[in-house]
Design a protein around this motif. Structure first.
Motif, short mmCIF file in Angstrom:
data_model
loop_
_atom_site.label_atom_id
_atom_site.label_comp_id
_atom_site.label_asym_id
_atom_site.label_seq_id
_atom_site.Cartn_x
_atom_site.Cartn_y
_atom_site.Cartn_z
N ASN A 67 49.07 39.85 27.14
CA ASN A 67 48.70 41.13 26.78
C ASN A 67 49.82 42.28 26.84
OD1 ASN A 67 47.10 43.85 27.42
ND2 ASN A 67 45.89 42.88 26.49
N GLY A 82 50.67 46.73 20.16
CA GLY A 82 49.53 46.31 20.91
C GLY A 82 49.60 44.84 20.60
N VAL A 83 49.56 44.13 21.84
CA VAL A 83 49.49 42.61 21.67
C VAL A 83 48.46 42.14 22.57
CG1 VAL A 83 50.45 40.46 22.07
CG2 VAL A 83 51.81 42.12 20.91
N LEU A 86 44.67 35.35 23.34
CA LEU A 86 43.92 34.66 24.35
C LEU A 86 43.56 33.20 23.84
CD1 LEU A 86 42.32 37.89 23.85
CD2 LEU A 86 41.34 36.97 25.79
N VAL A 95 42.09 33.91 20.37
CA VAL A 95 41.89 35.09 19.83
C VAL A 95 43.15 35.79 19.75
CG1 VAL A 95 40.82 37.22 20.05
CG2 VAL A 95 39.62 35.31 20.74
N THR A 132 35.43 40.77 12.38
CA THR A 132 34.85 42.01 12.62
C THR A 132 35.21 42.18 14.10
OG1 THR A 132 33.02 40.94 11.30
CG2 THR A 132 32.50 42.98 12.67
N MET A 133 35.38 43.67 14.29
CA MET A 133 35.32 44.25 15.87
C MET A 133 34.13 44.55 16.36
SD MET A 133 38.92 46.50 15.93
CE MET A 133 40.30 45.82 15.07
N ARG A 134 33.80 43.94 17.57
CA ARG A 134 32.61 43.98 18.38
C ARG A 134 32.50 45.21 19.15
NH1 ARG A 134 33.23 37.95 19.50
NH2 ARG A 134 32.69 37.12 17.62
N ARG A 150 40.36 34.95 14.83
CA ARG A 150 39.89 34.08 16.00
C ARG A 150 39.84 32.70 15.13
NH1 ARG A 150 35.92 38.75 16.07
NH2 ARG A 150 35.85 39.54 18.12
N TYR A 197 43.99 57.24 24.10
CA TYR A 197 44.17 55.79 23.76
C TYR A 197 43.69 54.99 24.97
CZ TYR A 197 46.02 51.13 23.13
OH TYR A 197 46.37 49.61 23.06
N ASP A 205 37.42 48.05 26.26
CA ASP A 205 38.12 46.84 26.34
C ASP A 205 37.21 46.03 26.86
OD1 ASP A 205 39.84 44.73 27.23
OD2 ASP A 205 41.47 46.29 27.06
N PRO A 206 36.97 44.68 26.11
CA PRO A 206 36.15 43.55 26.71
C PRO A 206 36.65 42.87 27.68
CG PRO A 206 37.07 43.16 24.63
CD PRO A 206 37.54 44.54 24.89
N PHE A 211 37.96 39.77 34.08
CA PHE A 211 38.71 40.09 35.20
C PHE A 211 37.70 40.06 36.36
CE2 PHE A 211 41.66 42.97 32.62
CZ PHE A 211 42.52 42.08 32.21
C1 BLA Z 1 39.16 41.11 22.20
N1 BLA Z 1 40.50 41.00 24.57
C2 BLA Z 1 39.44 40.76 23.59
C3 BLA Z 1 38.42 40.12 24.35
C4 BLA Z 1 39.20 39.61 25.64
C5 BLA Z 1 40.17 40.26 25.65
C6 BLA Z 1 38.38 39.00 26.81
C7 BLA Z 1 37.16 39.46 23.71
C8 BLA Z 1 37.38 38.16 23.02
C9 BLA Z 1 36.76 37.98 21.77
O1 BLA Z 1 36.45 38.88 20.93
O2 BLA Z 1 36.45 36.81 21.42
C10 BLA Z 1 40.97 40.30 26.86
N2 BLA Z 1 41.79 42.63 26.71
C11 BLA Z 1 41.97 41.23 27.31
C12 BLA Z 1 42.60 41.31 28.50
C13 BLA Z 1 43.49 42.30 28.56
C14 BLA Z 1 42.80 43.20 27.58
C15 BLA Z 1 42.90 40.16 29.21
O3 BLA Z 1 43.26 44.45 27.62
C16 BLA Z 1 44.43 42.98 29.49
C17 BLA Z 1 45.16 42.34 30.24
N3 BLA Z 1 43.37 44.53 23.09
C18 BLA Z 1 44.22 44.95 23.73
C19 BLA Z 1 45.25 45.45 22.70
C20 BLA Z 1 44.82 45.21 21.58
C21 BLA Z 1 43.61 44.67 21.64
C22 BLA Z 1 46.73 46.04 23.30
O4 BLA Z 1 44.21 44.81 24.96
C23 BLA Z 1 45.50 45.41 20.27
C24 BLA Z 1 46.29 44.71 19.73
C25 BLA Z 1 42.89 44.07 20.74
N4 BLA Z 1 41.30 42.52 21.69
C26 BLA Z 1 41.51 43.29 20.73
C27 BLA Z 1 40.53 43.24 19.62
C28 BLA Z 1 39.56 42.34 20.03
C29 BLA Z 1 39.94 42.06 21.27
C30 BLA Z 1 40.67 43.95 18.23
C31 BLA Z 1 38.30 42.08 19.41
C32 BLA Z 1 37.45 42.98 20.19
C33 BLA Z 1 36.41 43.60 19.15
O5 BLA Z 1 35.56 42.32 18.74
O6 BLA Z 1 35.89 44.74 19.20
#
Ligand code: BLA
Length: 235
Positions: A67, A82-83, A86, A95, A132-134, A150, A197, A205-206, A211
């Motif tokens: 991340n 943003g990166v 997973l 993901v 879809t974003m949840r 995904r 932001y 943040d999910p 964590f």
């Molecule tokens: C989704 N990100 C997720 C999920 C987890 C994390 C557990 C849910 C998985 C899923 O949707 O199946 C994990 N997020 C993390 C971790 C960190 C974190 C481990 O911040 C920190 C170390 N998320 C970001 C950034 C972006 C981002 C920078 O932190 C932008 C590129 C995007 N993560 C992002 C999106 C989803 C996601 C768009 C899907 C969430 C949704 O469905 O709304």
């Protein structure tokens, strides 16, 4: 699984004059009680960025995470980088989210900053499953051209490596262009939008549950408010 990406990201940062700076004590690394997962973070001071953070979570075959968020200096109004990658080993599930995270959504701004990502979006259709974003709002701090998938091992091994490299390259290009142009958003407004932001991300943040399950609530609360989204704690 994401170590080559981590290496490439850090190499790029260093090539641009990035220097590692201290992560708040106790947050630079944490091992789960069982000893099966470890989370490690880096903070970089990079010219023309006010903050660049990187986190890697290694829970072996169970889970791998990379991340990172880059916050440009306040006198630059271009998107954040943003990166979020997973890999859930048990389900062989990837993901992957790579975006230039826009400060605002008006068409002028998007036309100005998104030609590079639009191109990548066309080049890597396998990473654009129109997921879809949840938890997040796709119209706030995300672009329509994000690479978001995904998927499974296929995408992780085939499309993601070249897409990741092309994404970093495109972001540096965007940054270089922005350095040579005048920002349209005033720096105090850029600060407000970047701070917001953090507030927005901390709320949605999910990752918090994830964590907490690995590193406990106390550590996770601190990690979120002091490292991932520090501006959220000051509001
Ligand atoms: C989704 N990100 C997720 C999920 C987890 C994390 C557990 C849910 C998985 C899923 O949707 O199946 C994990 N997020 C993390 C971790 C960190 C974190 C481990 O911040 C920190 C170390 N998320 C970001 C950034 C972006 C981002 C920078 O932190 C932008 C590129 C995007 N993560 C992002 C999106 C989803 C996601 C768009 C899907 C969430 C949704 O469905 O709304």
């Amino acid at each position: 699984m994401f170590d080559p990406f981590l290496k490439e990201l850090h190499h790029g940062i260093q090539q641009r004059g990035g220097k590692p700076i201290d992560v708040p004590v106790g947050l630079e690394e944490c091992r789960s009680k069982k000893g099966t997962s470890v989370i490690r973070s880096w903070l970089w001071e990079v010219p023309n960025f006010r903050r660049w953070r990187v986190t890697r979570l290694d829970a072996g075959d169970k889970l791998q995470v990379l991340n990172s968020v880059a916050y440009p200096s306040y006198n630059l109004d271009h998107p954040l980088m943003g990166v979020d990658l997973l890999w859930f080993g048990a389900r062989q599930k990837l993901v992957a989210v790579l975006d230039f995270q826009p400060l605002v959504q008006d068409s002028n701004y998007l036309d100005r900053y998104f030609s590079g990502l639009k191109q990548l979006n066309q080049e890597f259709p396998e990473l654009n499953g129109e997921e879809t974003m949840r938890s997040f709002d796709p119209n706030q701090y995300f672009s329509s051209w994000l690479l978001f998938c995904r998927g499974g091992a296929d995408q992780a091994e085939t499309s993601l490596p070249p897409a990741f490299s092309a994404f970093l390259k495109a972001y540096w290009e965007l940054h270089d262009t922005a350095l040579n142009n005048t920002a349209l958003i005033q720096s105090d407004e850029v600060k407000r939008l970047q701070d917001n932001y953090d507030v927005y991300s901390a709320e949605r943040d999910p990752a918090h549950g994830l964590f907490t399950s690995h590193f406990g609530k106390e550590w996770s609360d601190r990690f979120l408010s002091e490292f991932l989204f520090p501006a959220s704690a000051k509001q």
